[in-house]
Design a protein around this motif. Sequence first.
Motif, PDB file in Angstrom:
ATOM      1  N   UNK A   1       0.838  -1.200   0.000  1.00 56.02           N
ATOM      2  CA  UNK A   1       0.000   0.000   0.000  1.00 56.02           C
ATOM      3  C   UNK A   1       0.874   1.251   0.000  1.00 56.02           C
ATOM      4  N   UNK A   2       1.935   1.249   0.813  1.00 56.13           N
ATOM      5  CA  UNK A   2       2.851   2.392   0.839  1.00 56.13           C
ATOM      6  C   UNK A   2       3.522   2.567  -0.520  1.00 56.13           C
ATOM      7  N   UNK A   3       3.974   1.457  -1.119  1.00 56.97           N
ATOM      8  CA  UNK A   3       4.583   1.552  -2.455  1.00 56.97           C
ATOM      9  C   UNK A   3       3.581   2.070  -3.481  1.00 56.97           C
ATOM     10  N   UNK A   4       2.330   1.633  -3.388  1.00 62.76           N
ATOM     11  CA  UNK A   4       1.298   2.122  -4.306  1.00 62.76           C
ATOM     12  C   UNK A   4       1.075   3.615  -4.160  1.00 62.76           C
ATOM     13  N   UNK A   5       1.057   4.097  -2.922  1.00 57.51           N
ATOM     14  CA  UNK A   5       0.910   5.542  -2.684  1.00 57.51           C
ATOM     15  C   UNK A   5       2.091   6.309  -3.257  1.00 57.51           C
ATOM     16  N   UNK A   6       3.287   5.752  -3.079  1.00 59.49           N
ATOM     17  CA  UNK A   6       4.481   6.410  -3.623  1.00 59.49           C
ATOM     18  C   UNK A   6       4.449   6.441  -5.147  1.00 59.49           C
ATOM     19  N   UNK A   7       4.024   5.341  -5.761  1.00 61.79           N
ATOM     20  CA  UNK A   7       3.941   5.306  -7.230  1.00 61.79           C
ATOM     21  C   UNK A   7       2.927   6.321  -7.748  1.00 61.79           C
ATOM     22  N   UNK A   8       1.815   6.455  -7.033  1.00 63.33           N
ATOM     23  CA  UNK A   8       0.812   7.455  -7.427  1.00 63.33           C
ATOM     24  C   UNK A   8       1.378   8.871  -7.301  1.00 63.33           C
ATOM     25  N   UNK A   9       2.098   9.123  -6.213  1.00 66.88           N
ATOM     26  CA  UNK A   9       2.695  10.447  -6.006  1.00 66.88           C
ATOM     27  C   UNK A   9       3.723  10.758  -7.087  1.00 66.88           C
ATOM     28  N   UNK A  10       4.508   9.751  -7.475  1.00 63.84           N
ATOM     29  CA  UNK A  10       5.486   9.941  -8.550  1.00 63.84           C
ATOM     30  C   UNK A  10       4.758  10.255  -9.858  1.00 63.84           C
ATOM     31  N   UNK A  11       3.673   9.532 -10.129  1.00 66.36           N
ATOM     32  CA  UNK A  11       2.883   9.787 -11.337  1.00 66.36           C
ATOM     33  C   UNK A  11       2.337  11.207 -11.369  1.00 66.36           C
ATOM     34  N   UNK A  12       1.856  11.695 -10.233  1.00 68.37           N
ATOM     35  CA  UNK A  12       1.349  13.070 -10.167  1.00 68.37           C
ATOM     36  C   UNK A  12       2.471  14.086 -10.363  1.00 68.37           C
ATOM     37  N   UNK A  13       3.640  13.802  -9.812  1.00 69.30           N
ATOM     38  CA  UNK A  13       4.779  14.700  -9.978  1.00 69.30           C
ATOM     39  C   UNK A  13       5.199  14.772 -11.448  1.00 69.30           C
TER      40      UNK A  13
ATOM     41  N   UNK B   1       1.764  13.804   0.657  1.00 69.10           N
ATOM     42  CA  UNK B   1       1.237  14.893   1.458  1.00 69.10           C
ATOM     43  C   UNK B   1       1.682  14.739   2.912  1.00 69.10           C
ATOM     44  N   UNK B   2       1.707  13.502   3.387  1.00 74.92           N
ATOM     45  CA  UNK B   2       2.156  13.179   4.732  1.00 74.92           C
ATOM     46  C   UNK B   2       2.990  11.919   4.679  1.00 74.92           C
ATOM     47  N   UNK B   3       4.114  11.851   5.377  1.00 77.29           N
ATOM     48  CA  UNK B   3       4.888  10.597   5.364  1.00 77.29           C
ATOM     49  C   UNK B   3       4.133   9.498   6.111  1.00 77.29           C
ATOM     50  N   UNK B   4       4.390   8.241   5.773  1.00 81.30           N
ATOM     51  CA  UNK B   4       3.749   7.146   6.514  1.00 81.30           C
ATOM     52  C   UNK B   4       4.152   7.196   7.992  1.00 81.30           C
ATOM     53  N   UNK B   5       3.287   6.680   8.859  1.00 78.09           N
ATOM     54  CA  UNK B   5       3.573   6.722  10.291  1.00 78.09           C
ATOM     55  C   UNK B   5       4.818   5.914  10.643  1.00 78.09           C
ATOM     56  N   UNK B   6       5.178   4.947   9.791  1.00 77.64           N
ATOM     57  CA  UNK B   6       6.358   4.127  10.072  1.00 77.64           C
ATOM     58  C   UNK B   6       7.589   4.597   9.285  1.00 77.64           C
ATOM     59  N   UNK B   7       7.598   5.858   8.876  1.00 77.76           N
ATOM     60  CA  UNK B   7       8.770   6.431   8.213  1.00 77.76           C
ATOM     61  C   UNK B   7       9.680   7.025   9.283  1.00 77.76           C
ATOM     62  N   UNK B   8      10.911   6.546   9.363  1.00 74.77           N
ATOM     63  CA  UNK B   8      11.845   6.951  10.416  1.00 74.77           C
ATOM     64  C   UNK B   8      12.687   8.169  10.046  1.00 74.77           C
ATOM     65  N   UNK B   9      12.739   8.542   8.768  1.00 71.66           N
ATOM     66  CA  UNK B   9      13.519   9.699   8.357  1.00 71.66           C
ATOM     67  C   UNK B   9      14.627   9.334   7.394  1.00 71.66           C
ATOM     68  N   UNK B  10      15.526  10.290   7.143  1.00 67.82           N
ATOM     69  CA  UNK B  10      16.658  10.089   6.236  1.00 67.82           C
ATOM     70  C   UNK B  10      17.926   9.939   7.072  1.00 67.82           C
ATOM     71  N   UNK B  11      18.773   8.978   6.685  1.00 68.91           N
ATOM     72  CA  UNK B  11      19.981   8.676   7.441  1.00 68.91           C
ATOM     73  C   UNK B  11      21.169   8.549   6.499  1.00 68.91           C
ATOM     74  N   UNK B  12      22.321   8.909   6.999  1.00 67.13           N
ATOM     75  CA  UNK B  12      23.564   8.708   6.278  1.00 67.13           C
ATOM     76  C   UNK B  12      24.374   7.687   7.061  1.00 67.13           C
ATOM     77  N   UNK B  13      24.712   6.600   6.415  1.00 68.00           N
ATOM     78  CA  UNK B  13      25.460   5.556   7.100  1.00 68.00           C
ATOM     79  C   UNK B  13      24.765   4.214   6.948  1.00 68.00           C
ATOM     80  N   UNK B  14      25.488   3.180   7.290  1.00 61.22           N
ATOM     81  CA  UNK B  14      24.981   1.824   7.092  1.00 61.22           C
ATOM     82  C   UNK B  14      24.010   1.426   8.201  1.00 61.22           C
ATOM     83  N   UNK B  15      22.881   0.943   7.806  1.00 58.55           N
ATOM     84  CA  UNK B  15      21.868   0.347   8.669  1.00 58.55           C
ATOM     85  C   UNK B  15      21.621   1.130   9.961  1.00 58.55           C
TER      86      UNK B  15
END
Length: 199
Positions: free
Chosen positions: A52-64, A90-104
């Motif tokens: 579902x999250x991937x589907x939302x992202x694909x839709x957002x990419x299509x709109x962009x 419009x809003x990140x998923x509730x299980x989105x932790x953010x952007x990170x630099x570095x391994x795992x």
Amino acid sequence: MAGPRETRAGAQAGFTLLELVIVVVLVSVLIMFAVDRLAALRVEAERVAMERTLGSLRSAVGLDVAEHILEGRVARLPERAGDNPIGLLQEPPVNYAGAFLGAEPPVPPGSWYFDLGSRELVYLPRAADAIAIEAGDRLRFALRLVYEDRDGDGAFDADNDRIRGLQIVSRTSYSWPTEPMSEGWAGKADVGPRGAAGL
């Protein structure tokens, strides 16, 4: 006169030890199947939530992409390749932790995060042991430019190649368990490139 719960000899009627053992074994078997089914349903729920999250992202990419086309900015689409597609929602998923630099980075299982080093959107599954993952324990996706490679060199050339759009592609081969959870489920994840948005 004997009471309602007494037999001929005056002993009370009830379960024999054998009957009690049979009941305990049957209840144990039913609980075992219920626990196994619950685990399978949890894996299925995670698969559905991730898709579902991937589907939302694909839709957002299509709109962009559509916005770039309508505003005559198709030539700027190559700049979007490698971007964090979560920013298109419009809003990140509730299980989105953010952007990170570095391994795992230390994110909880069941979380998405963006790897700034590899420019990939990463999902750390809860049921990693139930998913066949090509390498490691994380599923990786990237926002890539889709173009017609007219000169056949395998690299985008703005002067020769025609831009088709953007696409979220899986960078990791994976498959979910094949036990069907419902009649309409095919049992295996579609991990190929899909959801291309473009011209």
